[in-house]
Motif scaffolding. Structure first.
Motif, PDB file in Angstrom:
ATOM      1  N   UNK A  68       8.217   9.678 -12.706  1.00  0.00           N
ATOM      2  CA  UNK A  68       8.325   9.582 -14.085  1.00  0.00           C
ATOM      3  C   UNK A  68       8.148   7.517 -13.783  1.00  0.00           C
ATOM      4  N   UNK A  69       8.004   7.163 -15.284  1.00  0.00           N
ATOM      5  CA  UNK A  69       7.376   6.279 -15.350  1.00  0.00           C
ATOM      6  C   UNK A  69       8.267   5.171 -15.282  1.00  0.00           C
ATOM      7  N   UNK A  70       7.691   4.258 -14.261  1.00  0.00           N
ATOM      8  CA  UNK A  70       8.309   3.092 -13.934  1.00  0.00           C
ATOM      9  C   UNK A  70       7.396   1.887 -14.310  1.00  0.00           C
ATOM     10  N   UNK A  71       8.055   1.099 -15.024  1.00  0.00           N
ATOM     11  CA  UNK A  71       7.065  -0.137 -15.557  1.00  0.00           C
ATOM     12  C   UNK A  71       7.826  -1.366 -14.910  1.00  0.00           C
ATOM     13  N   UNK A  72       8.395  -1.678 -13.898  1.00  0.00           N
ATOM     14  CA  UNK A  72       8.330  -2.321 -12.751  1.00  0.00           C
ATOM     15  C   UNK A  72       6.770  -2.972 -12.193  1.00  0.00           C
ATOM     16  N   UNK A  73       6.665  -4.112 -12.335  1.00  0.00           N
ATOM     17  CA  UNK A  73       5.324  -5.204 -11.299  1.00  0.00           C
ATOM     18  C   UNK A  73       5.704  -4.424 -10.289  1.00  0.00           C
ATOM     19  N   UNK A  74       4.112  -4.692  -9.365  1.00  0.00           N
ATOM     20  CA  UNK A  74       4.039  -5.115  -8.020  1.00  0.00           C
ATOM     21  C   UNK A  74       4.131  -3.705  -7.234  1.00  0.00           C
ATOM     22  N   UNK A  75       4.627  -3.370  -5.865  1.00  0.00           N
ATOM     23  CA  UNK A  75       4.171  -2.609  -4.860  1.00  0.00           C
ATOM     24  C   UNK A  75       6.032  -2.890  -4.034  1.00  0.00           C
ATOM     25  N   UNK A  94       1.951 -14.362  -0.577  1.00  0.00           N
ATOM     26  CA  UNK A  94       2.174 -13.093  -0.580  1.00  0.00           C
ATOM     27  C   UNK A  94       1.654 -11.995   0.782  1.00  0.00           C
ATOM     28  N   UNK A  95       0.703 -13.004   0.948  1.00  0.00           N
ATOM     29  CA  UNK A  95       0.110 -12.816   2.809  1.00  0.00           C
ATOM     30  C   UNK A  95       0.916 -13.382   3.190  1.00  0.00           C
ATOM     31  N   UNK A  96       1.603 -12.986   4.960  1.00  0.00           N
ATOM     32  CA  UNK A  96       2.383 -13.865   5.669  1.00  0.00           C
ATOM     33  C   UNK A  96       1.642 -13.947   6.891  1.00  0.00           C
ATOM     34  N   UNK A  97       2.330 -14.779   7.724  1.00  0.00           N
ATOM     35  CA  UNK A  97       1.220 -16.145   8.826  1.00  0.00           C
ATOM     36  C   UNK A  97       0.939 -14.170   9.732  1.00  0.00           C
ATOM     37  N   UNK A  98       1.401 -13.369  10.213  1.00  0.00           N
ATOM     38  CA  UNK A  98       1.198 -12.658  11.061  1.00  0.00           C
ATOM     39  C   UNK A  98      -0.476 -11.956  10.452  1.00  0.00           C
ATOM     40  N   UNK A 132      -5.134  -4.678  -9.600  1.00  0.00           N
ATOM     41  CA  UNK A 132      -5.310  -5.500  -7.983  1.00  0.00           C
ATOM     42  C   UNK A 132      -3.638  -4.132  -7.498  1.00  0.00           C
ATOM     43  N   UNK A 133      -3.235  -3.736  -7.706  1.00  0.00           N
ATOM     44  CA  UNK A 133      -1.792  -2.842  -7.410  1.00  0.00           C
ATOM     45  C   UNK A 133      -2.783  -1.803  -7.272  1.00  0.00           C
ATOM     46  N   UNK A 134      -4.012  -0.979  -8.241  1.00  0.00           N
ATOM     47  CA  UNK A 134      -4.553  -0.035  -8.337  1.00  0.00           C
ATOM     48  C   UNK A 134      -5.535  -0.228  -6.862  1.00  0.00           C
ATOM     49  N   UNK A 135      -6.408  -0.801  -7.006  1.00  0.00           N
ATOM     50  CA  UNK A 135      -7.038  -1.481  -6.628  1.00  0.00           C
ATOM     51  C   UNK A 135      -6.560  -1.294  -4.907  1.00  0.00           C
ATOM     52  N   UNK A 136      -5.495  -1.989  -3.985  1.00  0.00           N
ATOM     53  CA  UNK A 136      -5.131  -1.891  -2.651  1.00  0.00           C
ATOM     54  C   UNK A 136      -4.516  -0.450  -2.782  1.00  0.00           C
ATOM     55  N   UNK A 137      -3.636   0.104  -3.159  1.00  0.00           N
ATOM     56  CA  UNK A 137      -3.816   1.398  -3.016  1.00  0.00           C
ATOM     57  C   UNK A 137      -4.722   2.343  -2.730  1.00  0.00           C
ATOM     58  N   UNK A 138      -5.874   2.573  -3.605  1.00  0.00           N
ATOM     59  CA  UNK A 138      -6.953   2.879  -3.642  1.00  0.00           C
ATOM     60  C   UNK A 138      -7.761   2.916  -2.161  1.00  0.00           C
ATOM     61  N   UNK A 139      -8.194   0.958  -1.578  1.00  0.00           N
ATOM     62  CA  UNK A 139      -8.381   1.596  -0.426  1.00  0.00           C
ATOM     63  C   UNK A 139      -8.566   1.271   0.617  1.00  0.00           C
ATOM     64  N   UNK A 140      -6.323   1.491   0.739  1.00  0.00           N
ATOM     65  CA  UNK A 140      -5.862   1.913   1.594  1.00  0.00           C
ATOM     66  C   UNK A 140      -5.796   3.212   1.958  1.00  0.00           C
ATOM     67  N   UNK A 141      -5.819   3.989   0.708  1.00  0.00           N
ATOM     68  CA  UNK A 141      -5.620   5.422   0.953  1.00  0.00           C
ATOM     69  C   UNK A 141      -7.442   6.209   1.888  1.00  0.00           C
ATOM     70  N   UNK A 148       1.664  -7.989  -6.984  1.00  0.00           N
ATOM     71  CA  UNK A 148       0.442  -7.499  -7.645  1.00  0.00           C
ATOM     72  C   UNK A 148       0.577  -6.891  -9.110  1.00  0.00           C
ATOM     73  N   UNK A 149      -0.752  -7.366 -10.086  1.00  0.00           N
ATOM     74  CA  UNK A 149      -1.046  -7.278 -11.028  1.00  0.00           C
ATOM     75  C   UNK A 149      -0.996  -5.767 -10.640  1.00  0.00           C
ATOM     76  N   UNK A 150      -1.190  -5.112 -12.106  1.00  0.00           N
ATOM     77  CA  UNK A 150      -1.800  -3.270 -12.350  1.00  0.00           C
ATOM     78  C   UNK A 150      -2.932  -3.080 -11.661  1.00  0.00           C
TER      79      UNK A 150
END
Length: 181
Positions: free
Chosen positions: A85-92, A127-131, A13-22, A9-11
């Motif tokens: 610590x800052x981590x510049x990797x993409x996704x979750x 991104x999203x599996x069949x199950x 969408x990553x933030x939105x997913x984490x905020x919504x899930x939280x 995910x891009x930054x």
């Protein structure tokens, strides 16, 4: 699905997913708290300072509540957000099962709101599996978001609880049903 997983995910969408899930998991007193808090903690360094602070503000009341079930998990996530610590990797990254649970929590939180994030995520079939697609389709169907005469979800479901009549979520439902095979 087991072991380590990655959700590309891009930054934003990553933030939105984490905020919504939280937001969905806070106060639930179920396994979703541990799954969501573990993914938040594992990816805290990939979030910019503003997103970390927003998540910390959302988590702090649950961590401070002293609930013997939820507080330890939220306290660990809060500590990770405050010391990351800052981590510049993409996704979750995280446990594959925890990532699936995080997606379900975010999806359930977002149902009835804007469907844009889920429309974007469904554009990439990897991104999203069949199950996950089948379960999400069932959730939309039961909430009344399936368009008139749309196919039923491919897994056991209840009758729709009404007609939500939201074309954006109807499109998401149709993509989920078509992608669940």
């Amino acid at each position: 699905m087991s072991g380590t997983g990655h959700l590309d995910t891009n930054p934003a969408d990553r933030a939105r997913l984490l905020a919504s899930a939280t937001a969905y998991a806070a106060g639930r007193r179920t396994y979703v708290v541990g799954a969501v808090s573990d993914v938040v903690a594992a990816n805290a360094g990939r979030l910019d300072a503003a997103v970390r602070e927003t998540l910390a503000d959302a988590i702090r009341p649950a961590a401070d509540a002293g609930d013997s079930i939820d507080a330890p998990a939220w306290t660990r996530a809060l500590a990770a957000l405050e010391t990351a610590a800052p981590d510049d990797l993409d996704g979750l990254d995280g446990n594959a099962v925890d990532l699936r649970i995080l997606l379900h929590c975010a999806f359930r939180h977002d149902m009835g709101g804007g469907a844009g994030l889920w429309t974007r995520l469904l554009e990439d079939p990897t991104v999203l599996d069949g199950q996950w697609r089948a379960i999400a389709a069932r959730d939309l169907y039961e909430a009344g978001y399936a368009p008139q005469d749309a196919p039923e979800p491919p897994i056991q479901h209840l009758e729709p609880l009404g007609d939500a009549d939201d074309p954006a979520w109807g499109e998401v439902y149709l993509k989920l049903v078509g992608g669940a095979e």
